[in-house]
Structure formats: C-alpha cells, structure tokens
Design an enzyme around this catalytic site. Structure first.
Site, PDB file in Angstrom:
ATOM      1  N   CYS A  93       0.861  -1.189   0.000  1.00 57.70           N
ATOM      2  CA  CYS A  93       0.000   0.000   0.000  1.00 57.70           C
ATOM      3  C   CYS A  93       0.888   1.227   0.000  1.00 57.70           C
ATOM      4  CB  CYS A  93      -0.889  -0.017   1.248  1.00 57.70           C
ATOM      5  SG  CYS A  93      -1.994   1.401   1.373  1.00 57.70           S
ATOM      6  N   HIS A 135      -9.174  -3.967  -1.424  1.00 55.31           N
ATOM      7  CA  HIS A 135      -8.166  -3.149  -0.747  1.00 55.31           C
ATOM      8  C   HIS A 135      -8.516  -1.664  -0.836  1.00 55.31           C
ATOM      9  CE1 HIS A 135      -3.780  -2.146   0.220  1.00 55.31           C
ATOM     10  NE2 HIS A 135      -4.261  -0.993  -0.230  1.00 55.31           N
ATOM     11  N   GLU A 136      -8.886  -1.204  -2.038  1.00 52.64           N
ATOM     12  CA  GLU A 136      -9.171   0.228  -2.225  1.00 52.64           C
ATOM     13  C   GLU A 136     -10.457   0.650  -1.517  1.00 52.64           C
ATOM     14  OE1 GLU A 136      -6.863   2.023  -3.123  1.00 52.64           O
ATOM     15  OE2 GLU A 136      -5.625   0.434  -3.978  1.00 52.64           O
ATOM     16  N   HIS A 139     -10.073   1.345   2.093  1.00 57.38           N
ATOM     17  CA  HIS A 139      -9.567   2.692   2.423  1.00 57.38           C
ATOM     18  C   HIS A 139     -10.723   3.661   2.683  1.00 57.38           C
ATOM     19  CE1 HIS A 139      -5.215   2.581   2.038  1.00 57.38           C
ATOM     20  NE2 HIS A 139      -5.284   1.963   0.870  1.00 57.38           N
TER      21      HIS A 139
HETATM   22 NI    NI Z   1      -3.670   1.018  -0.087  1.00 59.11          NI
END
Ligand code: NI
Length: 170
Positions: A93, A135-136, A139
């Site tokens: 990341c 993953h995104e 966030h």
């Molecule tokens: Ni990330």
C-alpha cells in the site's frame, strides 16, 4: 499510516462531472502513476470522498506477475462477495511504504459504482482484480490492509520478503 485521515470513513460523492471531482481525480492519477501503485483511494491524499482509482493499461512494475486490471475510476462503490471462498495474497500500500503483508480476501465478487461522469460501472471479477477493489474500498471505510491481517509473521519489509525484486523503494 498513522495519519488519522486514513482511519475515517469517507463520504459519498454527491455530484459528477464537476471541476472539483476532475481535479481530485487528476491529483490521484498523478500520485498513483508517480508511485507505480496498483490503486489509490482519495483519503490517501487527504480527501474524504468515496473515490478510488485502480488498474493500468500495462503491467505494473510493483506487481509484475499480476493480471492486467483495466484502468478504472470508481465512485461510491458497493461490493457484493460472490460465494464465501477466500484467497490469501500479498499486498502492499502506498500509505504503508516498503512493506508487504499476506491478506485473505474474497476470491470473487461483484462491484458497482459510477465513473466521473456518473455512468454506472458494474463488473463481476475474481483474483487480483477482486483483491485490488477490496483493498481500495477498505480505504474508504478507514481500513488499512495490516488491520485485515491475522498472521503478523507474514508482514514485513518488501526487500526482506522478496529480495532482489526491486520492491524496496515503495
Ligand atoms: Ni492502499
């Protein structure tokens, strides 16, 4: 990692095709390109909006063996896992530079959202593409991948875990 803006849930984007949204996306694209990221979420540049970008038109030097994920702008995304099957994979990341960790993610999912013009995007994906999206979108909910890890022995510096692969600079 450690910046409190990365831990806050982001807000839905209320309007599309606005100068503010296009400026945000240009900033995000510059950041992702200059750091060779596989994806980027708006809170990573301090902007609390539900906007992510991911994918490239060419293989990513940080993930040379990964399948090519199409360049995508995804706003107000919703994820629906398809089945309960999970898959372990290594993640990095841009907000956790130099590190890699093994994270379990849904193998297959459907995602839905809109692009910068408000046009619907709906896709069914699996593998690396599904991992990048999870993953995104994490966030946008204030979740960084180390918070998803269950075995911290599988967390470390890229140059130690994958020596000689040129991954130590990110
Ligand atoms: Ni990330």
């Amino acid at each position: 990692m450690g910046d409190p803006r990365l831990l806050r849930p982001s807000e839905r984007v209320p309007a599309f095709d606005t100068p503010e949204l296009h400026a945000l996306l240009a900033d995000m694209q510059d950041t992702m390109t200059s750091l060779d990221g596989a994806g980027l979420a708006a809170p990573q540049i301090g902007e609390p909006w539900r906007v992510v970008i991911f994918g490239t038109d060419a293989p990513n030097p940080r993930y040379p063996d990964a399948e090519i994920v199409p360049r995508t702008v995804l706003i107000n995304p919703e994820i629906t896992p398809l089945g309960a099957e999970l898959e372990d994979g290594w993640e990095g990341c841009l907000s956790v530079p130099g590190m890699r960790g093994l994270v379990s993610r849904y193998r297959q999912l459907r995602y839905r959202g809109v692009d910068q013009h408000g046009r619907t995007i709906e896709r069914q994906v699996s593998g690396f593409h599904a991992r990048v999206v999870q993953h995104e979108v994490d966030h946008l909910d204030g979740i960084l991948y180390p918070m998803r890890m269950t075995d911290m022995s599988q967390f470390g510096f890229a140059e130690e875990l994958f020596p000689g692969q040129g991954l130590e600079d990110d």
